[in-house]
Design a protein around this motif. Structure first.
Motif, short mmCIF file in Angstrom:
data_model
loop_
_atom_site.label_atom_id
_atom_site.label_comp_id
_atom_site.label_asym_id
_atom_site.label_seq_id
_atom_site.Cartn_x
_atom_site.Cartn_y
_atom_site.Cartn_z
N MET A 1 0.81 -1.22 0.00
CA MET A 1 0.00 0.00 0.00
C MET A 1 0.84 1.26 0.00
O MET A 1 0.39 2.31 -0.49
CB MET A 1 -0.92 0.00 1.23
CG MET A 1 -2.04 -1.02 1.19
SD MET A 1 -3.01 -0.98 2.72
CE MET A 1 -3.58 0.71 2.70
N LEU A 2 2.05 1.19 0.56
CA LEU A 2 2.87 2.40 0.70
C LEU A 2 3.17 3.08 -0.63
O LEU A 2 2.93 4.29 -0.77
CB LEU A 2 4.16 2.04 1.45
CG LEU A 2 5.15 3.19 1.65
CD1 LEU A 2 4.52 4.30 2.48
CD2 LEU A 2 6.42 2.67 2.34
N PRO A 3 3.69 2.38 -1.65
CA PRO A 3 3.97 3.08 -2.92
C PRO A 3 2.71 3.55 -3.62
O PRO A 3 2.76 4.53 -4.38
CB PRO A 3 4.72 2.03 -3.75
CG PRO A 3 4.33 0.73 -3.18
CD PRO A 3 4.13 0.97 -1.72
N ILE A 4 1.58 2.88 -3.38
CA ILE A 4 0.32 3.35 -3.99
C ILE A 4 -0.04 4.72 -3.43
O ILE A 4 -0.40 5.65 -4.18
CB ILE A 4 -0.81 2.34 -3.75
CG1 ILE A 4 -0.47 1.00 -4.42
CG2 ILE A 4 -2.13 2.86 -4.29
CD1 ILE A 4 -1.50 -0.08 -4.16
N GLY A 5 0.03 4.86 -2.10
CA GLY A 5 -0.26 6.16 -1.48
C GLY A 5 0.71 7.23 -1.92
O GLY A 5 0.31 8.38 -2.20
N LEU A 6 1.99 6.90 -1.99
CA LEU A 6 2.98 7.88 -2.43
C LEU A 6 2.78 8.26 -3.89
O LEU A 6 2.96 9.44 -4.27
CB LEU A 6 4.39 7.32 -2.24
CG LEU A 6 4.83 7.08 -0.78
CD1 LEU A 6 6.19 6.40 -0.74
CD2 LEU A 6 4.85 8.37 0.00
N CYS A 7 2.38 7.30 -4.72
CA CYS A 7 2.12 7.59 -6.13
C CYS A 7 0.94 8.55 -6.28
O CYS A 7 0.99 9.49 -7.08
CB CYS A 7 1.86 6.29 -6.88
SG CYS A 7 1.53 6.49 -8.64
N ILE A 8 -0.09 8.34 -5.50
CA ILE A 8 -1.26 9.24 -5.55
C ILE A 8 -0.86 10.64 -5.10
O ILE A 8 -1.31 11.65 -5.67
CB ILE A 8 -2.40 8.67 -4.70
CG1 ILE A 8 -2.91 7.35 -5.30
CG2 ILE A 8 -3.55 9.67 -4.58
CD1 ILE A 8 -3.94 6.65 -4.46
N ALA A 9 -0.01 10.72 -4.07
CA ALA A 9 0.45 12.03 -3.60
C ALA A 9 1.26 12.74 -4.68
O ALA A 9 1.13 13.96 -4.88
CB ALA A 9 1.28 11.86 -2.33
N ILE A 10 2.11 11.99 -5.40
CA ILE A 10 2.89 12.60 -6.49
C ILE A 10 1.97 13.09 -7.60
O ILE A 10 2.17 14.19 -8.15
CB ILE A 10 3.91 11.58 -7.03
CG1 ILE A 10 4.99 11.31 -5.99
CG2 ILE A 10 4.55 12.09 -8.32
CD1 ILE A 10 5.98 10.24 -6.39
N LEU A 11 0.95 12.30 -7.94
CA LEU A 11 0.00 12.73 -8.97
C LEU A 11 -0.74 14.00 -8.54
O LEU A 11 -0.99 14.88 -9.38
CB LEU A 11 -0.99 11.61 -9.25
CG LEU A 11 -0.46 10.43 -10.07
CD1 LEU A 11 -1.49 9.29 -10.11
CD2 LEU A 11 -0.11 10.87 -11.48
N CYS A 12 -1.07 14.09 -7.27
CA CYS A 12 -1.75 15.30 -6.79
C CYS A 12 -0.83 16.52 -6.91
O CYS A 12 -1.29 17.61 -7.27
CB CYS A 12 -2.20 15.11 -5.35
SG CYS A 12 -3.53 13.89 -5.13
N GLN A 13 0.44 16.34 -6.61
CA GLN A 13 1.36 17.47 -6.73
C GLN A 13 1.60 17.86 -8.19
O GLN A 13 1.77 19.03 -8.51
CB GLN A 13 2.70 17.13 -6.06
CG GLN A 13 2.62 17.10 -4.55
CD GLN A 13 3.99 17.08 -3.90
OE1 GLN A 13 5.00 16.98 -4.56
NE2 GLN A 13 4.01 17.18 -2.57
N ILE A 14 1.64 16.86 -9.07
CA ILE A 14 1.81 17.18 -10.50
C ILE A 14 0.61 17.94 -11.03
O ILE A 14 0.75 18.89 -11.82
CB ILE A 14 2.05 15.89 -11.30
CG1 ILE A 14 3.40 15.27 -10.93
CG2 ILE A 14 2.00 16.16 -12.79
CD1 ILE A 14 3.69 13.95 -11.62
N ASN A 15 -0.59 17.56 -10.60
CA ASN A 15 -1.80 18.21 -11.09
C ASN A 15 -2.04 19.57 -10.44
O ASN A 15 -2.88 20.34 -10.91
CB ASN A 15 -3.02 17.32 -10.83
CG ASN A 15 -3.03 16.09 -11.72
OD1 ASN A 15 -2.56 16.14 -12.85
ND2 ASN A 15 -3.58 15.00 -11.22
N LYS A 16 -1.32 19.84 -9.36
CA LYS A 16 -1.52 21.11 -8.68
C LYS A 16 -0.94 22.25 -9.51
O LYS A 16 0.21 22.23 -9.92
CB LYS A 16 -0.85 21.08 -7.30
CG LYS A 16 -1.10 22.33 -6.48
CD LYS A 16 -0.44 22.22 -5.12
CE LYS A 16 -0.68 23.47 -4.29
NZ LYS A 16 -0.03 23.38 -2.95
N LYS A 17 -1.76 23.29 -9.76
CA LYS A 17 -1.33 24.43 -10.55
C LYS A 17 -0.61 25.44 -9.66
O LYS A 17 -1.04 25.74 -8.56
CB LYS A 17 -2.53 25.11 -11.22
CG LYS A 17 -3.23 24.23 -12.26
CD LYS A 17 -4.37 24.98 -12.91
CE LYS A 17 -5.05 24.11 -13.96
NZ LYS A 17 -6.18 24.83 -14.61
#
Length: 268
Positions: free
Chosen positions: A223-239
């Motif tokens: 579960m750990l890399p899944i949560g970190l991956c979602i956090a990275i995607l949120c930061q990439i999508n952040k304007k």
């Protein structure tokens, strides 16, 4: 597009690297077992599990590559592929754990019925008696359900206690086979008091619980890399918030006043 935190990226790459290393090890073990298992020991179920393990580990390694590539290049589509694929793998782990718990509840009935089918021991086959004798030596027990009483007056020699016995022992009943063994008359011959079924079920549950703990730890690690991956995607999508720039013709005209007094003002 937002900028990914460097610590978040490093944590994600480390977790992906650990999972990739574990799956690479499991893939090598599965290939080694598939190549070295004897042909007569191969069953359809064993071959199926080995093939499934190879496919699963290979798929996970491919997903780890996508996750590392997407994190380093900060690209969304490889990270999305990684998150979706790893989430599907996590759901398969959950399904396997539920199935294992169902099997665990059925294991006691299976073990009990298997050994109760040996009764009465006077009518058991030689293969069944050999299997029971091996269980009695391994688990330091005697009999199936009622202890030495299951053997009647012909108690097996594998019921005899020895100096290194851990489980409790009781004196052998009079008239049993053990009283034909030479020994001091004031020291009765001791035999194991506990039947085999409870001890076998207890040890089976012990190993099943260890397996469940290892499985749960692997699920948490998954579960750990899944949560970190979602956090990275949120930061990439952040304007990124940038101030709005408005062009004005008046700014070029130089309509401004000087706030600093000149030396002439002091002379006047």
């Amino acid at each position: 597009m937002g900028k990914v935190n460097i610590h978040l990226k490093r944590s994600f790459l480390c977790s992906v690297g650990v999972i990739a290393a574990l799956n690479l090890l499991m893939l090598g073990s599965a290939i080694f077992a598939h190549a070295n298992i004897h042909y007569d020991e191969k069953t359809e179920e064993t071959t199926l599990w080995l093939n499934v393990s190879c496919v699963f580990c290979t798929t996970t390694l491919v997903l780890a590559f996508f996750g590392g590539f997407g994190s380093l290049k900060e690209k969304k589509w490889p990270l999305i592929v990684f998150a979706v694929g790893m989430s599907a793998g996590f759901l398969s782990f959950v399904a396997l754990e539920v199935h294992a718990q169902v099997i665990k509840t059925q294991m006691e009935d299976h073990i009990r019925s298997h050994f109760l089918d040996l009764l009465p021991l006077t009518n058991a086959s030689q293969d069944d008696l050999k299997m029971l004798n091996n269980a009695q030596m391994q688990f330091q027990c005697c009999g199936v359900e009622q202890g030495y009483l299951d053997w009647k007056n012909n108690i097996s020699q594998t019921c005899l206690c020895h100096n290194m016995s851990i489980n409790p022992c009781v004196p052998a009943p009079k008239g049993s086979f053990q009283f034909t063994v030479e020994g001091p008359e004031d020291q009765p011959i001791m035999i194991y008091s506990k039947p085999c079924i409870p001890l076998i079920i207890e040890e089976t549950y012990f190993y099943l619980n260890i397996s469940s703990c290892i499985h749960a730890g692997f699920m948490i690690l998954w579960m750990l890399p899944i949560g970190l991956c979602i956090a990275i995607l949120c930061q990439i999508n952040k304007k990124l918030e940038t101030p709005e720039v408005v062009y004005s013709k008046e700014a070029r005209a130089g309509k401004y006043s000087c706030l600093v007094e000149t030396p002439d003002d002091y002379i006047a």
